[in-house]
Design a protein around this motif. Structure first.
Motif, PDB file in Angstrom:
ATOM      1  N   UNK A 196      46.864   3.251 -38.630  1.00 57.76           N
ATOM      2  CA  UNK A 196      47.891   2.570 -37.825  1.00 57.76           C
ATOM      3  C   UNK A 196      47.194   1.625 -36.858  1.00 57.76           C
ATOM      4  N   UNK A 197      47.571   0.351 -36.910  1.00 58.82           N
ATOM      5  CA  UNK A 197      46.844  -0.674 -36.157  1.00 58.82           C
ATOM      6  C   UNK A 197      47.081  -0.571 -34.654  1.00 58.82           C
ATOM      7  N   UNK A 198      48.169   0.101 -34.230  1.00 60.92           N
ATOM      8  CA  UNK A 198      48.442   0.233 -32.793  1.00 60.92           C
ATOM      9  C   UNK A 198      48.093   1.628 -32.282  1.00 60.92           C
ATOM     10  N   UNK A 199      48.415   2.661 -33.054  1.00 65.43           N
ATOM     11  CA  UNK A 199      48.246   4.034 -32.574  1.00 65.43           C
ATOM     12  C   UNK A 199      46.788   4.488 -32.604  1.00 65.43           C
ATOM     13  N   UNK A 200      46.074   4.259 -33.703  1.00 67.51           N
ATOM     14  CA  UNK A 200      44.677   4.711 -33.782  1.00 67.51           C
ATOM     15  C   UNK A 200      43.872   3.777 -34.693  1.00 67.51           C
ATOM     16  N   UNK A 201      43.707   2.536 -34.262  1.00 68.09           N
ATOM     17  CA  UNK A 201      42.966   1.568 -35.080  1.00 68.09           C
ATOM     18  C   UNK A 201      41.517   1.981 -35.291  1.00 68.09           C
ATOM     19  N   UNK A 202      40.970   2.793 -34.384  1.00 64.40           N
ATOM     20  CA  UNK A 202      39.560   3.196 -34.523  1.00 64.40           C
ATOM     21  C   UNK A 202      39.329   4.084 -35.751  1.00 64.40           C
ATOM     22  N   UNK A 242      51.205  -6.089 -40.737  1.00 68.42           N
ATOM     23  CA  UNK A 242      50.385  -6.264 -39.539  1.00 68.42           C
ATOM     24  C   UNK A 242      50.018  -4.965 -38.824  1.00 68.42           C
ATOM     25  N   UNK A 243      50.869  -3.938 -38.930  1.00 64.27           N
ATOM     26  CA  UNK A 243      50.554  -2.707 -38.198  1.00 64.27           C
ATOM     27  C   UNK A 243      49.783  -1.692 -39.042  1.00 64.27           C
ATOM     28  N   UNK A 244      49.244  -2.166 -40.168  1.00 63.63           N
ATOM     29  CA  UNK A 244      48.375  -1.314 -41.000  1.00 63.63           C
ATOM     30  C   UNK A 244      47.010  -1.992 -41.109  1.00 63.63           C
ATOM     31  N   UNK A 245      45.972  -1.280 -40.680  1.00 61.42           N
ATOM     32  CA  UNK A 245      44.623  -1.807 -40.881  1.00 61.42           C
ATOM     33  C   UNK A 245      44.413  -1.989 -42.388  1.00 61.42           C
TER      34      UNK A 245
END
Length: 403
Positions: A196-202, A242-245
């Motif tokens: 998830x690009x916003x919740x835990x992009x790391x 966009x919200x998926x790495x």
């Protein structure tokens, strides 16, 4: 003098033979234009051209020759008592289209030129009581726009035994030669890990970052490339939301150099750029070079001079500045195994190849005059090398010296 006068008469007659069948040639071109098919999928074009040659039982026709959508049609003078070694003349047809644009490179006209030149020459020669021993072969060569059907056919021996080969390509001008460079395709795939690009992009490993870095690496590399080297490409797949790495991206690049000898150097430089992007982002990478590379075009000055003389006699106006173009074609590979010519011809339009406007121009009746004029010039050039053994020998000598 008698030979020259007779040869000029024959050239006029071969033009008449082409004109006599102009409607049939036009219909072949239109049928191909109206049903554009992509590389290696040209089933209807294949069947149409095979059907055309099968209408004349004097041709020996092999459908699905070497490749599923390639063909061969051959004619020779049966039981000829003519003296001298047989001269084997080849004419090439292309007929693949471009994705989403149809025949925006005019390959329907390339097919028509090959069919018309070969048919006109054959109908003239079979009516002569005395002529050199000759064999005419028409090769249908698919997949010029992608894959390189002629490269496959060279490797399969389709061009073995040919003494000289002719084809012509539609353009915006008449030219005996435009620069044809070596080229190799490469597809690059980056595999990362979605998150998830916003919740835990790391948690992700961004394959799009790798693609962007690779693209930028190549852009920076251009500063160190030779002025006549070319690198250009696209990102074919850049992610899904966009919200998926992105966990997968794909690029496609074309690498071009003036000579096939330089392709290994540019390949090595490009591959380092691709692999560096993977290392920087932690992605896995696949670097997939296409099976076939396209070679530069070997020029045969005698054929170019003869074609220009014949073209001018028909009203063609040849450009003198040939510094443009820098395209690539699998005919380059053919030119390394058989001496030949690949001139360009005007079709009555200023539209540029690989545009929708050129698609329209290639299917127009206006293009017919110019297309058949080019077919006549090729057939006339074939007559030159057929009836003047010293010219054929000069072609072979030039070929052996330039290889």
């Amino acid at each position: 003098m008698a030979l020259q006068q007779n040869l000029q008469d024959l050239k006029k007659q071969v033009g008449n033979k082409i004109d006599e069948a102009r409607e049939a040639f036009w219909q072949v071109s239109q049928d191909i234009w109206n049903c554009p098919e992509l590389a290696y999928e040209e089933k209807k074009a294949h069947d149409r051209l095979v059907g055309f040659f099968n209408e004349d039982k004097a041709w020996t026709v092999d459908g699905h020759y070497k490749l599923d959508t390639a063909f061969r049609a051959t004619w020779g003078r049966p039981g000829s008592n003519c003296e001298g070694a047989e001269i084997h003349i080849g004419f090439l047809c292309e007929y693949d289209a471009l994705p989403g644009m149809g025949h925006a490179c005019g390959h329907n006209l390339i097919a028509e030129v090959g069919v018309a030149a070969a048919t006109g020459l054959k109908r003239l020669l079979e009516a002569l009581s005395d002529c050199p021993r000759v064999k005419i072969t028409v090769l249908g060569t698919p997949a010029e726009e992608a894959g390189g059907g002629k490269v496959d056919m060279v490797e399969m021996g389709a061009f073995d035994g040919l003494d000289v080969v002719f084809m012509a390509h539609p353009s915006q001008e008449d030219a005996t030669y435009l620069p044809i460079v070596a080229e190799h395709d490469v597809v690059v795939k980056y595999h990362g890990r979605a998150a998830h690009a916003a919740a835990y992009p790391w948690e992700g490993v961004n394959a799009l970052d790798a693609a962007v870095l690779a693209y930028n690496n190549l852009s920076v590399l251009r500063q160190q490339l030779k002025p006549d080297w070319r690198v250009h490409g696209i990102i074919r797949h850049g992610g899904v939301k966009p919200n998926i790495i992105p966990d997968f991206t794909e690029l496609e690049f074309y690498l071009r150099t003036p000579s096939r000898r330089e392709l290994p150097a540019i390949r090595a430089k490009a591959e380092r750029c691709f692999r560096a992007a993977a290392m920087a982002t932690g992605c896995e990478v696949e670097v997939i070079f296409s099976k076939n590379e396209f070679h530069d075009l070997l020029r045969i000055p005698t054929l170019e001079r003869l074609f220009e003389q014949n073209g001018k006699a028909l009203g063609m106006e040849f450009i003198t500045d040939v510094s443009g173009s820098d395209g690539s074609t699998d005919f380059g590979n053919v030119s390394y195994v058989v001496p030949g010519i690949h001139p360009n011809f005007y079709i009555g339009s200023e539209a540029l190849n690989h545009t929708k406007e050129y698609t329209v121009a290639a299917g127009s009746e206006t293009a017919q005059f110019y297309t058949l004029r080019t077919a006549k010039a090729l057939a006339m050039t074939a007559l030159d090398v057929l009836f003047c053994p010293e010219l054929m020998q000069r072609v072979k000598t030039e070929f052996s010296e330039i290889k």
